[in-house]
Motif scaffolding. Structure first.
Motif, PDB file in Angstrom:
ATOM      1  N   HIS A 274       1.226   5.094   1.008  1.00 57.11           N
ATOM      2  CA  HIS A 274       0.618   6.032   1.954  1.00 57.11           C
ATOM      3  C   HIS A 274       0.880   7.461   1.509  1.00 57.11           C
ATOM      4  O   HIS A 274       2.021   7.819   1.198  1.00 57.11           O
TER       5      HIS A 274
ATOM      6  N   SER B 205      -6.121  -1.855   7.484  1.00 56.50           N
ATOM      7  CA  SER B 205      -7.164  -1.092   6.784  1.00 56.50           C
ATOM      8  C   SER B 205      -8.038  -1.965   5.886  1.00 56.50           C
ATOM      9  O   SER B 205      -7.645  -3.048   5.460  1.00 56.50           O
TER      10      SER B 205
ATOM     11  N   THR C 149      -8.142   1.756   2.285  1.00 56.35           N
ATOM     12  CA  THR C 149      -7.197   1.711   1.167  1.00 56.35           C
ATOM     13  C   THR C 149      -7.978   1.569  -0.127  1.00 56.35           C
ATOM     14  O   THR C 149      -8.755   0.626  -0.293  1.00 56.35           O
TER      15      THR C 149
ATOM     16  N   THR D 273       3.969  -2.404  -6.635  1.00 54.57           N
ATOM     17  CA  THR D 273       2.636  -2.911  -6.968  1.00 54.57           C
ATOM     18  C   THR D 273       2.680  -4.334  -7.503  1.00 54.57           C
ATOM     19  O   THR D 273       1.684  -4.838  -8.025  1.00 54.57           O
TER      20      THR D 273
ATOM     21  N   ARG E 295      -3.596   4.943   0.496  1.00 59.92           N
ATOM     22  CA  ARG E 295      -4.232   5.215   1.788  1.00 59.92           C
ATOM     23  C   ARG E 295      -3.618   6.425   2.444  1.00 59.92           C
ATOM     24  O   ARG E 295      -2.393   6.592   2.420  1.00 59.92           O
TER      25      ARG E 295
ATOM     26  N   VAL F  51      -9.288  -2.889   2.453  1.00 60.49           N
ATOM     27  CA  VAL F  51      -8.783  -2.729   1.081  1.00 60.49           C
ATOM     28  C   VAL F  51      -9.973  -2.869   0.140  1.00 60.49           C
ATOM     29  O   VAL F  51     -10.666  -3.897   0.139  1.00 60.49           O
TER      30      VAL F  51
ATOM     31  N   SER G 219      -6.679  -9.845  -4.378  1.00 56.74           N
ATOM     32  CA  SER G 219      -5.720  -9.192  -3.497  1.00 56.74           C
ATOM     33  C   SER G 219      -4.695 -10.251  -3.130  1.00 56.74           C
ATOM     34  O   SER G 219      -4.973 -11.136  -2.338  1.00 56.74           O
TER      35      SER G 219
ATOM     36  N   VAL H 188      -8.050   0.848  -4.011  1.00 53.14           N
ATOM     37  CA  VAL H 188      -7.303   0.263  -5.131  1.00 53.14           C
ATOM     38  C   VAL H 188      -7.843   0.884  -6.417  1.00 53.14           C
ATOM     39  O   VAL H 188      -9.025   0.748  -6.725  1.00 53.14           O
TER      40      VAL H 188
ATOM     41  N   ILE I 216       0.856  -1.183   0.000  1.00 58.36           N
ATOM     42  CA  ILE I 216       0.000   0.000   0.000  1.00 58.36           C
ATOM     43  C   ILE I 216       0.896   1.238   0.000  1.00 58.36           C
ATOM     44  O   ILE I 216       1.909   1.282   0.702  1.00 58.36           O
TER      45      ILE I 216
ATOM     46  N   GLY J 231      -2.736   0.469  -4.517  1.00 52.64           N
ATOM     47  CA  GLY J 231      -3.499   0.670  -3.277  1.00 52.64           C
ATOM     48  C   GLY J 231      -3.018   1.953  -2.612  1.00 52.64           C
ATOM     49  O   GLY J 231      -1.833   2.092  -2.327  1.00 52.64           O
TER      50      GLY J 231
END
Ligand code: TXA
Ligand code: MG
Length: 347
Positions: A68, A181, A98, A112, A121, A183, A229, A100, A66, A119
């Motif tokens: 940020h 979190s 999050t 990725t 966040r 997703v 995922s 996507v 992810i 993703g």
């Protein structure tokens, strides 16, 4: 080998943030608290820095990280944000959500795992937000545990897993939610929950008008299925103890747990029961870790209790199932993986 330093950012915010920013700029990996779990972060633009995260965790390269960000504007530089995605970001950011979305050029493939999505966040903790702002980089960060073990909700959990592997841990005390979190795949019209969290399916449906929950949330993938995922295909959150989830009416689950517990004990094992505080009366003479008074508290203490069961050298954990609504879905998603899908249904 690093000499790992821990800085308490509740008492020493400036010192901690300055050191973290300097290390991130130098291409190093830093552990930090978020409102969900502790993360292990590096400059998302640097392939070399991100490789250090995978190495420190022992994480398979096909499991994406992810990214940020400090705000929606920064998210827009990294992914294609639809109107619906923006609406959800505005509602749930900063927070345990999050998104996507389709990836734009810029973030290296290692982050990725070669997917054409990313993703994104915006976390709530002021420490990590400050690090993102001051360094100027988005931060790629998975949970700060060794791959496969329960996610860290306190700094000493990170120390246990990461001592010698990273230079710095920022200590912000126990995290707020205790589970990672939500997703949510926003690449098609209906938001699709890939991993449930504190932003619930009900929350998303209320805003977006619709929501789907991936089948892999509570079920193992079939062998020839590909994971939407990728993280969901691995054994996860697993302590050394064997975990059993027992589901059904209360009287029957109590009787079932008692039966299995006694068998373990007479066989020389060290079983333990995880249950609501109010249910501990049913397990009086037994080894029990109470999980709190409601499902929010169960979420908050789950990973900590799994680590504690290991520290007590327990051989089996019996977990009384919680309802799969609200944050209960996230609790069941994690515990069922910790159990390797060993769900015991009683009537
Ligand atoms: O709360 C959290 O999300 C924490 C904190 C540190 O932010 N992070 C976290 O990261 O839990 P990690 O790497 O442990 O879990 C990320 C999950 C994995 O299941 C991964 O497969 C999924 O998110 N994921 C990441 N990027 C994705 C993408 N582009 N498409 C589908 N799934 C993705
Ligand atoms: Mg993780």
């Amino acid at each position: 080998m690093y000499k790992t330093e821990t800085i308490n950012i509740k008492t020493d915010f400036e010192t901690g943030i300055e050191k973290a920013v300097a290390l991130i700029k130098a291409g190093e990996v830093v552990a930090f608290p978020t409102e969900t779990v502790y993360g292990l972060g590096a400059n998302a633009f640097s392939e070399e820095a991100v490789r250090k995260i995978f190495k420190a965790k022992g994480r398979p390269a096909d499991n994406p990280l992810i990214v940020h960000v400090a705000d929606i504007a920064q998210a827009e530089t990294l992914g294609e944000i639809s109107d619906k995605a923006r609406m959800l970001m505005e509602a749930f950011w900063p927070g345990p959500f999050t998104a996507v979305v389709r990836k734009k050029a810029g973030i290296p493939d290692v982050v990725t795992a070669g997917l054409d999505t990313i993703g994104l966040r915006m976390p709530k903790n002021p420490g990590i937000l400050e690090v993102i702002k001051r360094s100027g980089f988005p931060i790629a960060a998975p949970s700060a545990n060794i791959s496969g073990s329960p996610s860290p909700t306190e700094a000493f959990h990170v120390e246990t897993d990461m001592a010698g592997r990273i230079p710095l841990i920022l200590d912000g005390g126990h995290t707020e939610y205790g589970l990672e979190s939500t997703v949510c795949d926003l690449t098609s019209d209906t938001p699709l929950i890939l991993r449930p969290g504190a932003v619930t399916a009900e929350d998303i449906k209320e805003l977006a008008g619709m929501v789907e929950i991936s089948a892999s949330v509570l079920q193992p993938l079939n062998e020839n299925e590909t994971a939407a995922s990728p993280g969901m295909k691995y054994t996860h959150y697993a302590p050394n103890a064997q975990v059993f989830v027992v589901k059904g009416p209360k009287e029957s689950t109590v009787a079932q747990i008692r039966k299995m517990y006694e068998k373990d004990e007479s066989g020389g094992g060290k079983p333990i029961v995880f249950c609501f505080a109010s249910d501990s009366v049913y397990f009086k003479d037994m080894n029990v870790l109470t999980q709190g008074k409601d499902v929010t508290e169960v979420a908050r203490s789950l990973f900590k209790n799994l680590r504690e069961a290991d520290a007590m050298a327990c051989t089996t954990v019996y977990f009384q199932a919680v309802p799969e609504t609200g944050i209960g879905l996230a609790v069941m998603n994690r515990i069922i993986r910790a159990a390797g899908f060993k769900l015991i249904l009683v009537k």
